[in-house]
Design a protein around this motif. Structure first.
Motif, PDB file in Angstrom:
ATOM      1  N   ASP A  44      89.065  64.608  14.051  1.00 16.93           N
ATOM      2  CA  ASP A  44      88.682  63.215  14.309  1.00 16.93           C
ATOM      3  C   ASP A  44      89.911  62.313  14.409  1.00 16.93           C
ATOM      4  O   ASP A  44      89.996  61.475  15.306  1.00 16.93           O
ATOM      5  CB  ASP A  44      87.755  62.688  13.205  1.00 16.93           C
ATOM      6  N   PHE A  45      90.855  62.477  13.486  1.00 13.88           N
ATOM      7  CA  PHE A  45      92.070  61.650  13.513  1.00 13.88           C
ATOM      8  C   PHE A  45      92.849  61.885  14.806  1.00 13.88           C
ATOM      9  O   PHE A  45      93.333  60.937  15.431  1.00 13.88           O
ATOM     10  CB  PHE A  45      92.978  61.948  12.315  1.00 13.88           C
ATOM     11  N   VAL A  46      92.984  63.142  15.210  1.00 12.40           N
ATOM     12  CA  VAL A  46      93.704  63.460  16.444  1.00 12.40           C
ATOM     13  C   VAL A  46      92.980  62.837  17.638  1.00 12.40           C
ATOM     14  O   VAL A  46      93.608  62.199  18.490  1.00 12.40           O
ATOM     15  CB  VAL A  46      93.879  64.979  16.603  1.00 12.40           C
ATOM     16  N   ALA A  47      91.667  62.989  17.689  1.00 13.36           N
ATOM     17  CA  ALA A  47      90.896  62.448  18.815  1.00 13.36           C
ATOM     18  C   ALA A  47      90.994  60.926  18.893  1.00 13.36           C
ATOM     19  O   ALA A  47      91.125  60.361  19.979  1.00 13.36           O
ATOM     20  CB  ALA A  47      89.434  62.883  18.706  1.00 13.36           C
ATOM     21  N   GLN A  48      90.941  60.271  17.741  1.00 12.76           N
ATOM     22  CA  GLN A  48      90.926  58.812  17.735  1.00 12.76           C
ATOM     23  C   GLN A  48      92.321  58.201  17.823  1.00 12.76           C
ATOM     24  O   GLN A  48      92.511  57.190  18.497  1.00 12.76           O
ATOM     25  CB  GLN A  48      90.247  58.312  16.468  1.00 12.76           C
ATOM     26  N   ARG A  49      93.303  58.780  17.128  1.00  8.78           N
ATOM     27  CA  ARG A  49      94.607  58.146  16.979  1.00  8.78           C
ATOM     28  C   ARG A  49      95.689  58.696  17.896  1.00  8.78           C
ATOM     29  O   ARG A  49      96.689  58.023  18.125  1.00  8.78           O
ATOM     30  CB  ARG A  49      95.082  58.281  15.530  1.00  8.78           C
ATOM     31  N   LEU A  50      95.529  59.933  18.385  1.00  8.98           N
ATOM     32  CA  LEU A  50      96.571  60.536  19.214  1.00  8.98           C
ATOM     33  C   LEU A  50      96.146  60.808  20.645  1.00  8.98           C
ATOM     34  O   LEU A  50      96.978  60.795  21.540  1.00  8.98           O
ATOM     35  CB  LEU A  50      97.031  61.871  18.603  1.00  8.98           C
ATOM     36  N   ALA A  51      94.879  61.103  20.856  1.00 10.09           N
ATOM     37  CA  ALA A  51      94.416  61.541  22.173  1.00 10.09           C
ATOM     38  C   ALA A  51      94.520  60.486  23.278  1.00 10.09           C
ATOM     39  O   ALA A  51      94.792  60.845  24.421  1.00 10.09           O
ATOM     40  CB  ALA A  51      92.994  62.071  22.086  1.00 10.09           C
ATOM     41  N   PRO A  52      94.329  59.206  22.991  1.00 10.42           N
ATOM     42  CA  PRO A  52      94.435  58.238  24.090  1.00 10.42           C
ATOM     43  C   PRO A  52      95.802  58.284  24.771  1.00 10.42           C
ATOM     44  O   PRO A  52      96.814  58.610  24.135  1.00 10.42           O
ATOM     45  CB  PRO A  52      94.224  56.887  23.398  1.00 10.42           C
ATOM     46  N   CYS A  79     102.062  63.273  14.231  1.00 11.69           N
ATOM     47  CA  CYS A  79     101.728  61.946  13.723  1.00 11.69           C
ATOM     48  C   CYS A  79     101.681  60.877  14.810  1.00 11.69           C
ATOM     49  O   CYS A  79     101.022  59.859  14.639  1.00 11.69           O
ATOM     50  CB  CYS A  79     102.720  61.549  12.630  1.00 11.69           C
ATOM     51  N   CYS A  80     102.386  61.081  15.913  1.00 13.11           N
ATOM     52  CA  CYS A  80     102.396  60.099  17.002  1.00 13.11           C
ATOM     53  C   CYS A  80     102.745  60.809  18.305  1.00 13.11           C
ATOM     54  O   CYS A  80     103.176  61.963  18.304  1.00 13.11           O
ATOM     55  CB  CYS A  80     103.372  58.962  16.710  1.00 13.11           C
ATOM     56  N   ARG A  81     102.588  60.095  19.393  1.00 12.12           N
ATOM     57  CA  ARG A  81     102.844  60.703  20.691  1.00 12.12           C
ATOM     58  C   ARG A  81     104.330  60.999  20.910  1.00 12.12           C
ATOM     59  O   ARG A  81     104.683  61.975  21.573  1.00 12.12           O
ATOM     60  CB  ARG A  81     102.290  59.806  21.801  1.00 12.12           C
ATOM     61  N   GLY A  82     105.201  60.189  20.335  1.00 15.04           N
ATOM     62  CA  GLY A  82     106.624  60.471  20.441  1.00 15.04           C
ATOM     63  C   GLY A  82     106.992  61.794  19.783  1.00 15.04           C
ATOM     64  O   GLY A  82     107.757  62.594  20.325  1.00 15.04           O
ATOM     65  N   CYS A  83     106.442  62.029  18.609  1.00 16.77           N
ATOM     66  CA  CYS A  83     106.705  63.284  17.901  1.00 16.77           C
ATOM     67  C   CYS A  83     106.062  64.466  18.624  1.00 16.77           C
ATOM     68  O   CYS A  83     106.653  65.548  18.696  1.00 16.77           O
ATOM     69  CB  CYS A  83     106.218  63.199  16.457  1.00 16.77           C
ATOM     70  N   LEU A  84     104.870  64.269  19.161  1.00 22.52           N
ATOM     71  CA  LEU A  84     104.244  65.348  19.932  1.00 22.52           C
ATOM     72  C   LEU A  84     105.111  65.720  21.134  1.00 22.52           C
ATOM     73  O   LEU A  84     105.259  66.901  21.456  1.00 22.52           O
ATOM     74  CB  LEU A  84     102.853  64.930  20.416  1.00 22.52           C
ATOM     75  N   ALA A  85     105.699  64.724  21.770  1.00 26.68           N
ATOM     76  CA  ALA A  85     106.563  64.994  22.923  1.00 26.68           C
ATOM     77  C   ALA A  85     107.835  65.720  22.493  1.00 26.68           C
ATOM     78  O   ALA A  85     108.212  66.743  23.072  1.00 26.68           O
ATOM     79  CB  ALA A  85     106.902  63.693  23.645  1.00 26.68           C
ATOM     80  N   HIS A  88     106.586  69.188  20.142  1.00 21.79           N
ATOM     81  CA  HIS A  88     105.565  70.101  20.654  1.00 21.79           C
ATOM     82  C   HIS A  88     105.580  70.224  22.178  1.00 21.79           C
ATOM     83  O   HIS A  88     104.848  71.042  22.728  1.00 21.79           O
ATOM     84  CB  HIS A  88     104.171  69.650  20.191  1.00 21.79           C
ATOM     85  N   GLY A  89     106.379  69.407  22.848  1.00 18.04           N
ATOM     86  CA  GLY A  89     106.440  69.471  24.298  1.00 18.04           C
ATOM     87  C   GLY A  89     105.189  68.959  24.984  1.00 18.04           C
ATOM     88  O   GLY A  89     104.872  69.367  26.098  1.00 18.04           O
ATOM     89  N   ILE A  90     104.482  68.039  24.316  1.00 20.28           N
ATOM     90  CA  ILE A  90     103.279  67.430  24.892  1.00 20.28           C
ATOM     91  C   ILE A  90     103.659  66.017  25.318  1.00 20.28           C
ATOM     92  O   ILE A  90     103.841  65.139  24.480  1.00 20.28           O
ATOM     93  CB  ILE A  90     102.120  67.401  23.873  1.00 20.28           C
ATOM     94  N   PRO A  91     103.816  65.785  26.616  1.00 19.39           N
ATOM     95  CA  PRO A  91     104.316  64.496  27.088  1.00 19.39           C
ATOM     96  C   PRO A  91     103.402  63.314  26.761  1.00 19.39           C
ATOM     97  O   PRO A  91     102.186  63.467  26.627  1.00 19.39           O
ATOM     98  CB  PRO A  91     104.437  64.667  28.599  1.00 19.39           C
ATOM     99  N   LYS A  92     104.031  62.158  26.654  1.00 16.88           N
ATOM    100  CA  LYS A  92     103.305  60.907  26.438  1.00 16.88           C
ATOM    101  C   LYS A  92     102.665  60.452  27.752  1.00 16.88           C
ATOM    102  O   LYS A  92     102.991  60.953  28.812  1.00 16.88           O
ATOM    103  CB  LYS A  92     104.292  59.822  25.973  1.00 16.88           C
ATOM    104  N   GLY A  93     101.778  59.468  27.632  1.00 18.27           N
ATOM    105  CA  GLY A  93     101.274  58.777  28.809  1.00 18.27           C
ATOM    106  C   GLY A  93     100.068  59.392  29.490  1.00 18.27           C
ATOM    107  O   GLY A  93      99.712  58.978  30.588  1.00 18.27           O
ATOM    108  N   HIS A  94      99.448  60.371  28.871  1.00 12.71           N
ATOM    109  CA  HIS A  94      98.220  60.934  29.431  1.00 12.71           C
ATOM    110  C   HIS A  94      97.237  61.198  28.291  1.00 12.71           C
ATOM    111  O   HIS A  94      97.645  61.372  27.156  1.00 12.71           O
ATOM    112  CB  HIS A  94      98.494  62.228  30.211  1.00 12.71           C
TER     113      HIS A  94
END
Length: 121
Positions: A44-52, A79-85, A88-94
């Motif tokens: 739920d946290f990932v879907a609500q806070r990180l997925a957008p 914890c955030c899109r910057g850290c995921l990028a 984890h190699g998951i780019p921001k902005g999508h």
């Protein structure tokens, strides 16, 4: 998206990420609710806070304490899109895909299991 073994090996070299441990309150919560329920919270946290594509308050949306998932997110750089990028190699902005969201939850699950295993020793 990097595989978790590669990501966790890199996280092991980060003094910042290595300092995170579950406190007594978070351990008690995890034990009382059970890992299944806590991982439902993680999803739920990932879907609500990180997925957008552009999360609200990105970079500040995950508290540093108060729930085992929050601690795990900081420890695993989910914890955030910057850290995921960065980690984890998951780019921001999508909008995060289902597989990207599952990847983040899998990282949290793995870290929580490692924390629980540390309790047993």
């Amino acid at each position: 998206m990097r595989d978790l073994d590669t990501t966790f090996a890199a996280l092991q070299r980060s003094h910042f990420r290595q300092r995170f441990r579950l406190g007594a309150r978070e351990r008690d919560y995890l034990q009382a609710k059970g890992r299944t329920t806590v991982l439902e919270h993680a999803a739920d946290f990932v879907a609500q806070r990180l997925a957008p594509a552009e999360p609200r308050n990105d970079g500040k949306q995950t508290p540093m304490r108060g729930h085992p998932v929050f601690i795990a997110q900081h420890a695993t750089a989910t914890c955030c899109r910057g850290c995921l990028a960065k980690w984890h190699g998951i780019p921001k902005g999508h909008l995060l895909s289902e597989s990207e969201q599952l990847h983040a939850v899998a990282a949290i699950r793995r870290w929580l299991r490692e924390q629980e295993a540390g309790d047993a020793s």
